[in-house]
Design a protein around this motif. Sequence first.
Motif, PDB file in Angstrom:
ATOM      1  N   PRO A  21       0.834  -1.206   0.000  1.00 44.10           N
ATOM      2  CA  PRO A  21       0.000   0.000   0.000  1.00 44.10           C
ATOM      3  C   PRO A  21       0.870   1.257   0.000  1.00 44.10           C
ATOM      4  O   PRO A  21       1.799   1.356   0.798  1.00 44.10           O
ATOM      5  N   MET A  22       0.587   2.154  -0.902  1.00 41.53           N
ATOM      6  CA  MET A  22       1.316   3.437  -0.931  1.00 41.53           C
ATOM      7  C   MET A  22       0.359   4.572  -1.247  1.00 41.53           C
ATOM      8  O   MET A  22      -0.217   4.634  -2.340  1.00 41.53           O
ATOM      9  N   CYS A  23       0.214   5.487  -0.281  1.00 43.53           N
ATOM     10  CA  CYS A  23      -0.671   6.638  -0.448  1.00 43.53           C
ATOM     11  C   CYS A  23      -0.215   7.493  -1.621  1.00 43.53           C
ATOM     12  O   CYS A  23       0.956   7.852  -1.716  1.00 43.53           O
ATOM     13  N   MET A  24      -1.153   7.809  -2.466  1.00 42.41           N
ATOM     14  CA  MET A  24      -0.861   8.653  -3.622  1.00 42.41           C
ATOM     15  C   MET A  24      -1.419  10.063  -3.442  1.00 42.41           C
ATOM     16  O   MET A  24      -1.068  10.975  -4.171  1.00 42.41           O
ATOM     17  N   GLN A  98      -6.000  -1.741   1.773  1.00 37.18           N
ATOM     18  CA  GLN A  98      -5.625  -1.497   3.165  1.00 37.18           C
ATOM     19  C   GLN A  98      -6.611  -0.486   3.740  1.00 37.18           C
ATOM     20  O   GLN A  98      -6.811   0.582   3.156  1.00 37.18           O
ATOM     21  N   HIS A 159      -4.757  -1.781   8.649  1.00 34.12           N
ATOM     22  CA  HIS A 159      -3.498  -1.055   8.892  1.00 34.12           C
ATOM     23  C   HIS A 159      -3.285  -0.879  10.397  1.00 34.12           C
ATOM     24  O   HIS A 159      -4.018  -0.149  11.053  1.00 34.12           O
ATOM     25  N   HIS A 162       2.910   1.963  11.479  1.00 33.81           N
ATOM     26  CA  HIS A 162       3.307   3.340  11.119  1.00 33.81           C
ATOM     27  C   HIS A 162       2.694   4.433  11.995  1.00 33.81           C
ATOM     28  O   HIS A 162       2.597   5.582  11.571  1.00 33.81           O
ATOM     29  N   SER A 242       6.205  -4.385   8.392  1.00 32.44           N
ATOM     30  CA  SER A 242       6.901  -3.123   8.167  1.00 32.44           C
ATOM     31  C   SER A 242       7.504  -2.708   9.498  1.00 32.44           C
ATOM     32  O   SER A 242       7.611  -3.542  10.419  1.00 32.44           O
ATOM     33  N   TYR A 258      16.026  -4.217   4.779  1.00 32.66           N
ATOM     34  CA  TYR A 258      16.245  -3.894   6.199  1.00 32.66           C
ATOM     35  C   TYR A 258      15.157  -4.413   7.145  1.00 32.66           C
ATOM     36  O   TYR A 258      15.400  -4.515   8.341  1.00 32.66           O
ATOM     37  N   TYR A 299       7.278  -7.459  -0.970  1.00 30.11           N
ATOM     38  CA  TYR A 299       6.781  -6.211  -1.532  1.00 30.11           C
ATOM     39  C   TYR A 299       7.910  -5.353  -2.088  1.00 30.11           C
ATOM     40  O   TYR A 299       9.021  -5.314  -1.567  1.00 30.11           O
ATOM     41  N   PHE A 300       7.554  -4.729  -3.204  1.00 28.40           N
ATOM     42  CA  PHE A 300       8.459  -3.792  -3.878  1.00 28.40           C
ATOM     43  C   PHE A 300       7.691  -2.477  -3.971  1.00 28.40           C
ATOM     44  O   PHE A 300       6.773  -2.356  -4.775  1.00 28.40           O
ATOM     45  N   GLY A 301       8.033  -1.506  -3.148  1.00 28.60           N
ATOM     46  CA  GLY A 301       7.263  -0.263  -3.124  1.00 28.60           C
ATOM     47  C   GLY A 301       7.791   0.753  -4.111  1.00 28.60           C
ATOM     48  O   GLY A 301       7.339   0.852  -5.261  1.00 28.60           O
ATOM     49  N   ARG A 302       8.795   1.492  -3.661  1.00 30.16           N
ATOM     50  CA  ARG A 302       9.311   2.579  -4.500  1.00 30.16           C
ATOM     51  C   ARG A 302       9.852   2.078  -5.832  1.00 30.16           C
ATOM     52  O   ARG A 302       9.751   2.764  -6.845  1.00 30.16           O
ATOM     53  N   LEU A 305       7.146   2.106  -8.188  1.00 30.45           N
ATOM     54  CA  LEU A 305       6.717   3.464  -8.571  1.00 30.45           C
ATOM     55  C   LEU A 305       7.621   3.946  -9.704  1.00 30.45           C
ATOM     56  O   LEU A 305       7.167   4.553 -10.676  1.00 30.45           O
TER      57      LEU A 305
HETATM   58  C1  LIG Z   1       4.787   7.185  -1.318  1.00 32.31           C
HETATM   59  C2  LIG Z   1       4.629   6.156  -0.235  1.00 32.31           C
HETATM   60  C3  LIG Z   1       3.397   5.990   0.376  1.00 32.31           C
HETATM   61  C4  LIG Z   1       3.216   4.989   1.342  1.00 32.31           C
HETATM   62  N1  LIG Z   1       1.976   4.777   1.871  1.00 32.31           N
HETATM   63  C5  LIG Z   1       1.755   3.692   2.670  1.00 32.31           C
HETATM   64  C6  LIG Z   1       0.444   3.294   3.038  1.00 32.31           C
HETATM   65  O1  LIG Z   1      -0.552   3.872   2.607  1.00 32.31           O
HETATM   66  N2  LIG Z   1       0.314   2.229   3.866  1.00 32.31           N
HETATM   67  C7  LIG Z   1       1.390   1.504   4.307  1.00 32.31           C
HETATM   68  O2  LIG Z   1       1.217   0.542   5.056  1.00 32.31           O
HETATM   69  N3  LIG Z   1       2.641   1.847   3.938  1.00 32.31           N
HETATM   70  C8  LIG Z   1       2.840   2.891   3.128  1.00 32.31           C
HETATM   71  N4  LIG Z   1       4.119   3.159   2.675  1.00 32.31           N
HETATM   72  C9  LIG Z   1       5.214   2.216   2.996  1.00 32.31           C
HETATM   73  C10 LIG Z   1       5.370   1.193   1.854  1.00 32.31           C
HETATM   74  O3  LIG Z   1       4.237   0.341   1.799  1.00 32.31           O
HETATM   75  C11 LIG Z   1       6.633   0.318   2.028  1.00 32.31           C
HETATM   76  O4  LIG Z   1       6.519  -0.442   3.190  1.00 32.31           O
HETATM   77  C12 LIG Z   1       7.889   1.174   2.100  1.00 32.31           C
HETATM   78  O5  LIG Z   1       7.928   2.082   1.012  1.00 32.31           O
HETATM   79  C13 LIG Z   1       9.159   0.309   2.096  1.00 32.31           C
HETATM   80  O6  LIG Z   1       9.222  -0.474   0.941  1.00 32.31           O
HETATM   81  P1  LIG Z   1      10.146  -0.032  -0.334  1.00 32.31           P
HETATM   82  O7  LIG Z   1      11.493   0.273   0.218  1.00 32.31           O
HETATM   83  O8  LIG Z   1      10.106  -1.212  -1.235  1.00 32.31           O
HETATM   84  O9  LIG Z   1       9.523   1.201  -0.946  1.00 32.31           O
HETATM   85  C14 LIG Z   1       4.318   4.185   1.731  1.00 32.31           C
HETATM   86  C15 LIG Z   1       5.568   4.397   1.141  1.00 32.31           C
HETATM   87  C16 LIG Z   1       5.720   5.348   0.162  1.00 32.31           C
HETATM   88  C17 LIG Z   1       7.081   5.507  -0.498  1.00 32.31           C
END
Ligand SMILES: Cc1cc2nc3c(=O)[nH]c(=O)nc-3n(C[C@H](O)[C@H](O)[C@H](O)COP(=O)(O)O)c2cc1C
Length: 333
Positions: A21-24, A98, A159, A162, A242, A258, A299-302, A305
């Motif tokens: 999940p990543m907030c946009m 989420q 959720h 965080h 996380s 990490y 999971y692959f977040g950034r 993106l």
């Molecule tokens: C732009 C952005 C928005 C995020 N929003 C959420 C979110 O809505 N919920 C959540 O659990 N984590 C959120 N995260 C954390 C990511 O889900 C992820 O755990 C974090 O980026 C580490 O993974 P990565 O290194 O692969 O990006 C966000 C991260 C980023 C970069």
Amino acid sequence: MLFKELQIKNLKLHNRAVLPPMCMYMANKAGEVDRFHVMHYATRAIGKIALIIQEATAIHPNGRISNNDLGIWSDTHIPGLRVIVDEVHKYGGAMGIQINHAGRKAIYKKPIAPTALQFNPRYNVPREMTLRDIKKVIDDFKQAARRANEIGYDYLEIHAAHGYLLCEFLSPNTNKRTDAYGERTLLIKEVVKAVREVWPEEKPLGVRFSASEYVDQGITPEWIADLINELKPLGLDVANISSGGNVDEQEIKLFPGYQLEFAKIIRSKTNIITIGGGLIRDLDLADHAIEDGSCDLVYFGRLLLRDPMYVINNALKLGEEVRYPEFYKRAKA
Ligand SMILES: Cc1cc2nc3c(=O)[nH]c(=O)nc-3n(C[C@H](O)[C@H](O)[C@H](O)COP(=O)(O)O)c2cc1C
């Protein structure tokens, strides 16, 4: 391992890659879906990400992180969210959501929290929740889960990471209550139970946890593992691991993978389906994490993106051919 199928209850995943999940912050003030969201999530399905988890979506307008969060607090959100789910399904992805209440980190003027402690001076001072507030939040999570099922989501994630509301209840740094909810695991248990009344048995239910607060006194992966063992009989199937975000002065040493160590501890003590990750920038590390038992899904977040086609484009490095979708087949390198 990364390209092995995985079945979780009735959910069949074609590989182990997850969009976390990543907030946009691209919704309007009413929390409604924009064309952006449809495009954004469908693009990751086209990139062969097996499980796509929609960003933190607010269960109550006063529990939003920003005024541009997606919302699922009203039945009026159902048709818009359904467009995302249908579009992701069209390209073979499984769609998760989420659901969140931001607690003391909400943008709201008078946010709610287990205890009236401010996150930092840039945030509003919360008020301590009454028992009535707590009942209402449990029901808001339940109604959000009911809507998520009606919409057609395949996976639901609560959720509790965080430093948002449910995380605040879990931590001794933010929960100083002297009533029953001072027992820090009580609220998450009640939320899981309530959600399970409306989220079908055959669909997987997950929780996202912060497994460490990076301070001396706080949540540890071992403590989260004990909690998961109590949540499993209540219907928990998946733990998305996380860390951080609950205390302001945290010092996190970042390196590729990490948070995998936390996932590994939790998985080994609970045997629950675990989603792990954190700064993963190549498929080798992801594959290794599954191989060595740190997690079942990565999971692959950034990374996604930056490059939604990363998994397709790099699968060959693991000796795996992932077919381009028909409409892009001439793009194959
Ligand atoms: C732009 C952005 C928005 C995020 N929003 C959420 C979110 O809505 N919920 C959540 O659990 N984590 C959120 N995260 C954390 C990511 O889900 C992820 O755990 C974090 O980026 C580490 O993974 P990565 O290194 O692969 O990006 C966000 C991260 C980023 C970069």
